[in-house]
Write a protein that holds these residues in place. Structure first.
Motif, short mmCIF file in Angstrom:
data_model
loop_
_atom_site.label_atom_id
_atom_site.label_comp_id
_atom_site.label_asym_id
_atom_site.label_seq_id
_atom_site.Cartn_x
_atom_site.Cartn_y
_atom_site.Cartn_z
N ASP A 1 0.83 -1.21 0.00
CA ASP A 1 0.00 0.00 0.00
C ASP A 1 0.86 1.26 0.00
OD1 ASP A 1 -2.34 -1.47 0.01
OD2 ASP A 1 -2.58 -1.40 2.18
N ALA A 2 2.02 1.18 0.67
CA ALA A 2 2.90 2.34 0.76
C ALA A 2 3.73 2.57 -0.50
CB ALA A 2 3.82 2.20 1.96
N THR A 3 3.82 1.56 -1.36
CA THR A 3 4.68 1.67 -2.54
C THR A 3 3.95 1.53 -3.87
OG1 THR A 3 5.18 -0.72 -2.46
CG2 THR A 3 6.65 0.76 -1.26
N LYS A 4 2.66 1.19 -3.84
CA LYS A 4 1.95 0.85 -5.08
C LYS A 4 1.87 2.02 -6.06
CE LYS A 4 -2.66 1.55 -3.03
NZ LYS A 4 -3.93 0.86 -2.67
N HIS A 5 1.96 3.25 -5.57
CA HIS A 5 1.94 4.41 -6.45
C HIS A 5 3.09 4.36 -7.45
CE1 HIS A 5 1.64 8.60 -7.77
NE2 HIS A 5 2.92 8.75 -7.47
N TRP A 6 4.20 3.76 -7.06
CA TRP A 6 5.40 3.73 -7.91
C TRP A 6 5.53 2.43 -8.70
CZ3 TRP A 6 5.18 5.87 -3.06
CH2 TRP A 6 5.52 7.22 -2.95
N ILE A 7 4.63 1.49 -8.51
CA ILE A 7 4.71 0.20 -9.20
C ILE A 7 3.82 0.25 -10.43
CG2 ILE A 7 4.33 -2.29 -9.00
CD1 ILE A 7 4.71 -2.00 -5.99
N GLY A 8 4.43 0.07 -11.61
CA GLY A 8 3.68 0.14 -12.86
C GLY A 8 2.61 -0.94 -12.94
N LYS A 9 1.50 -0.59 -13.54
CA LYS A 9 0.40 -1.55 -13.71
C LYS A 9 0.86 -2.78 -14.48
CE LYS A 9 -4.36 -1.89 -15.50
NZ LYS A 9 -4.10 -2.98 -16.46
N TYR A 10 1.84 -2.61 -15.37
CA TYR A 10 2.31 -3.72 -16.19
C TYR A 10 2.96 -4.80 -15.33
CZ TYR A 10 6.02 -0.17 -15.99
OH TYR A 10 6.90 0.80 -15.57
N PHE A 11 3.58 -4.44 -14.20
CA PHE A 11 4.12 -5.46 -13.30
C PHE A 11 2.99 -6.31 -12.72
CE2 PHE A 11 7.56 -2.21 -12.72
CZ PHE A 11 8.59 -2.97 -13.22
N LEU A 12 1.97 -5.63 -12.23
CA LEU A 12 0.87 -6.35 -11.60
C LEU A 12 0.10 -7.18 -12.61
CD1 LEU A 12 -0.39 -3.49 -9.24
CD2 LEU A 12 1.35 -5.26 -8.81
N ASP A 13 -0.05 -6.67 -13.84
CA ASP A 13 -0.71 -7.45 -14.90
C ASP A 13 0.09 -8.72 -15.20
OD1 ASP A 13 -2.71 -5.57 -15.10
OD2 ASP A 13 -1.91 -4.62 -16.91
N GLY B 1 22.64 8.44 4.80
CA GLY B 1 21.53 9.27 5.22
C GLY B 1 20.32 8.47 5.66
N LYS B 2 19.13 8.91 5.22
CA LYS B 2 17.87 8.32 5.67
C LYS B 2 17.35 7.25 4.73
CE LYS B 2 16.34 12.63 7.89
NZ LYS B 2 15.29 13.67 7.89
N GLU B 3 16.65 6.26 5.31
CA GLU B 3 15.90 5.28 4.53
C GLU B 3 14.40 5.60 4.64
OE1 GLU B 3 17.74 1.07 4.24
OE2 GLU B 3 17.84 1.59 6.36
N SER B 4 13.61 4.96 3.80
CA SER B 4 12.16 5.14 3.85
C SER B 4 11.49 3.87 3.37
CB SER B 4 11.74 6.31 2.96
OG SER B 4 10.32 6.40 2.88
N ARG B 5 10.29 3.61 3.87
CA ARG B 5 9.51 2.48 3.37
C ARG B 5 8.51 2.93 2.32
NH1 ARG B 5 5.03 0.80 7.88
NH2 ARG B 5 4.45 2.87 8.59
N VAL B 6 8.46 4.22 2.04
CA VAL B 6 7.52 4.77 1.07
C VAL B 6 8.31 5.24 -0.15
CG1 VAL B 6 5.75 6.51 0.61
CG2 VAL B 6 5.94 5.49 2.90
N GLY B 7 8.10 4.59 -1.29
CA GLY B 7 8.81 4.99 -2.49
C GLY B 7 8.83 3.90 -3.54
N TYR B 8 9.76 3.99 -4.43
CA TYR B 8 9.90 3.18 -5.64
C TYR B 8 10.70 1.93 -5.26
CZ TYR B 8 10.71 3.10 -10.84
OH TYR B 8 10.75 2.83 -12.17
N PRO B 9 10.10 0.76 -5.12
CA PRO B 9 10.85 -0.45 -4.75
C PRO B 9 11.97 -0.71 -5.76
CG PRO B 9 8.49 -0.84 -4.56
CD PRO B 9 8.65 0.48 -5.25
N PHE B 10 13.16 -0.98 -5.25
CA PHE B 10 14.31 -1.05 -6.16
C PHE B 10 14.22 -2.19 -7.16
CE2 PHE B 10 15.97 -4.09 -3.02
CZ PHE B 10 16.68 -4.98 -3.80
N ILE B 11 13.53 -3.28 -6.83
CA ILE B 11 13.44 -4.40 -7.78
C ILE B 11 12.63 -4.02 -9.01
CG2 ILE B 11 13.77 -6.17 -6.03
CD1 ILE B 11 10.70 -6.64 -6.14
N PHE B 12 11.71 -3.06 -8.86
CA PHE B 12 10.94 -2.57 -10.00
C PHE B 12 11.65 -1.42 -10.69
CE2 PHE B 12 7.48 -4.22 -7.11
CZ PHE B 12 7.28 -5.39 -7.82
#
Length: 405
Positions: free
Chosen positions: A156-168, A285-296
């Motif tokens: 839920d925290a990262t889905k904004h950055w995950i392309g629909k094509y991955f989920l398809d 520096g800082k890390e975050s759990r909200v953002g563009y997952p590196f594997i995608f």
């Protein structure tokens, strides 16, 4: 060399053919080690063994089966490379994102049906044990709400950055193989967080001046524990262009049921390497759990980018998450750049500004960018630098496999 068992293949030039992937300018090794990543870490010392004299397999892959859907553009061909216990799948796919997922799910159904549930059980067992292997925020969340809910919240925290094509594509794979979509998605969420210790180098110019026909050598060694199920299901998925496809032809290296990228190469001679950082010091520096997952993010580099600068811009401008080291190579210009990235940091390295220095344990080497196992990891970086110096000028696939690693 380090005492390891390798699933390996070589790439010197890149081509997509129906009968094989040409295994001949970038080197990738997936090294399944006996707990090197979590046990020794960077407080230990590399265990030296005999040179790795296991013969390099150069036989043509053997076709296993084909898949064609006469009502859509979906099709695929499955090959098997290697021999004995050292085998891997090569799966060629065509079609829309859903269709390539369906083709891969159909062709590798038995392997995916075995791997995905076993990976999920393995992850649950790990989470029930020592949570120190996970980022602290994730470990705290798992302790509070359990693994399933923690990973669903991560999506839920990262889905904004995950392309629909991955989920398809993931939906297509699950529909064809019959595996649980939620489990497959959660595995990808966890895969994008656990990071994984590895090693990499990029060598060009004087470092490989005696190697004929090669302008850039790039290594990515995946160091992961052998107690998990991954080692039994290695695969290369080759994505072809055609009606309904998105992006460029590229290949993704991992295991069946996995569509994120940790290693791969595209038809534009772009290649990626990646290392998880567990000992960042103050550099990241800082890390975050909200953002563009590196594997995608890394897969998007392979799928859509044509030049080194395009890849650097994509990563540099992204809403990044955790501490990582990346290597991005471009065979067209015979260069690789290293990157230290986190939510708040993006640093690019060449052979002339390589960091960290580690009191001389990670020296600069002309025309080479490299890291061994981690950022603050003097023992592994020192050993890797010594081996790179030893074979300097003639660094190639064979001596990398046998003696450098």
């Amino acid at each position: 060399c380090l005492n390891r068992h390798f699933f390996l293949f070589l790439l010197k030039k890149f081509a997509f053919k129906m009968n094989c992937v040409l295994l001949t300018g970038v080197l990738f090794l997936a090294a399944l080690t006996n707990n090197l990543a979590s046990g020794a870490g960077c407080h230990g010392k590399p265990q030296f063994g005999k040179p790795n004299l296991i013969p390099i397999n150069t036989k043509e892959p053997v076709m296993v089966k084909k898949y064609v859907n006469s009502t859509t553009t979906s099709r695929g061909v499955l090959y098997k490379g290697g021999e004995g216990d050292d085998w891997f799948y090569i799966c060629h796919v065509w079609g829309t994102p859903y269709e390539v997922g369906y083709a891969a799910g159909h062709l590798m159904r038995e392997s995916i049906r075995e791997l995905v549930p076993s990976v999920w059980q393995y992850m649950k067992k790990q989470a029930e044990g020592d949570l120190k292997q996970f980022p602290k925020w994730l470990a705290d969340l798992i302790a509070q709400v359990g693994l399933e809910v923690a990973l669903d919240l991560t999506f839920d925290a990262t889905k904004h950055w995950i392309g629909k094509y991955f989920l398809d594509e993931l939906h297509g794979m699950c529909d064809a193989s019959g595996v649980n979509y939620k489990e497959a998605l959660r595995i990808h969420m966890l895969g994008g967080l656990t990071q994984g210790k590895c090693s990499m180098y990029g060598a060009w110019g004087d470092a490989i001046k005696n190697v004929k026909g090669v302008d850039l050598m790039q290594l990515r060694a995946l160091d992961w524990a052998i107690d998990g199920p991954f080692k039994n299901h290695p695969s290369i998925t080759v994505y072809h262009t055609g009606p309904g496809s998105i992006g460029k032809p590229f290949l993704n290296i991992g295991w069946t049921g996995w569509i994120g990228s940790i290693t791969g190469m595209n038809a534009e001679k772009m290649a990626i390497s990646q290392i998880g950082v567990y000992f960042p010091g103050k550099a990241f520096g800082k890390e975050s759990r909200v953002g563009y997952p590196f594997i995608f993010m890394l897969r998007d580099v392979l799928q859509f980018d044509s030049t080194l600068q395009q890849g650097l811009d994509r990563i540099g401008n992204a809403t990044r998450t955790c501490d990582l080291l990346f290597g991005l190579g471009d065979g067209k210009i015979s260069q690789m750049r290293g990157m230290a990235v986190s939510y708040s940091v993006f640093k690019v390295f060449t052979d002339t500004n390589l960091e960290p220095r580690l009191n001389g344990s990670h020296p600069k080497i002309k025309d080479i960018v490299y890291w061994g196992m981690d950022w603050l990891c003097p023992t592994y970086n020192k050993v890797l630098s010594e081996q790179l110096h030893k074979y300097y000028g003639s660094i190639n696939a064979e001596n990398t496999i046998k003696y450098i690693l």
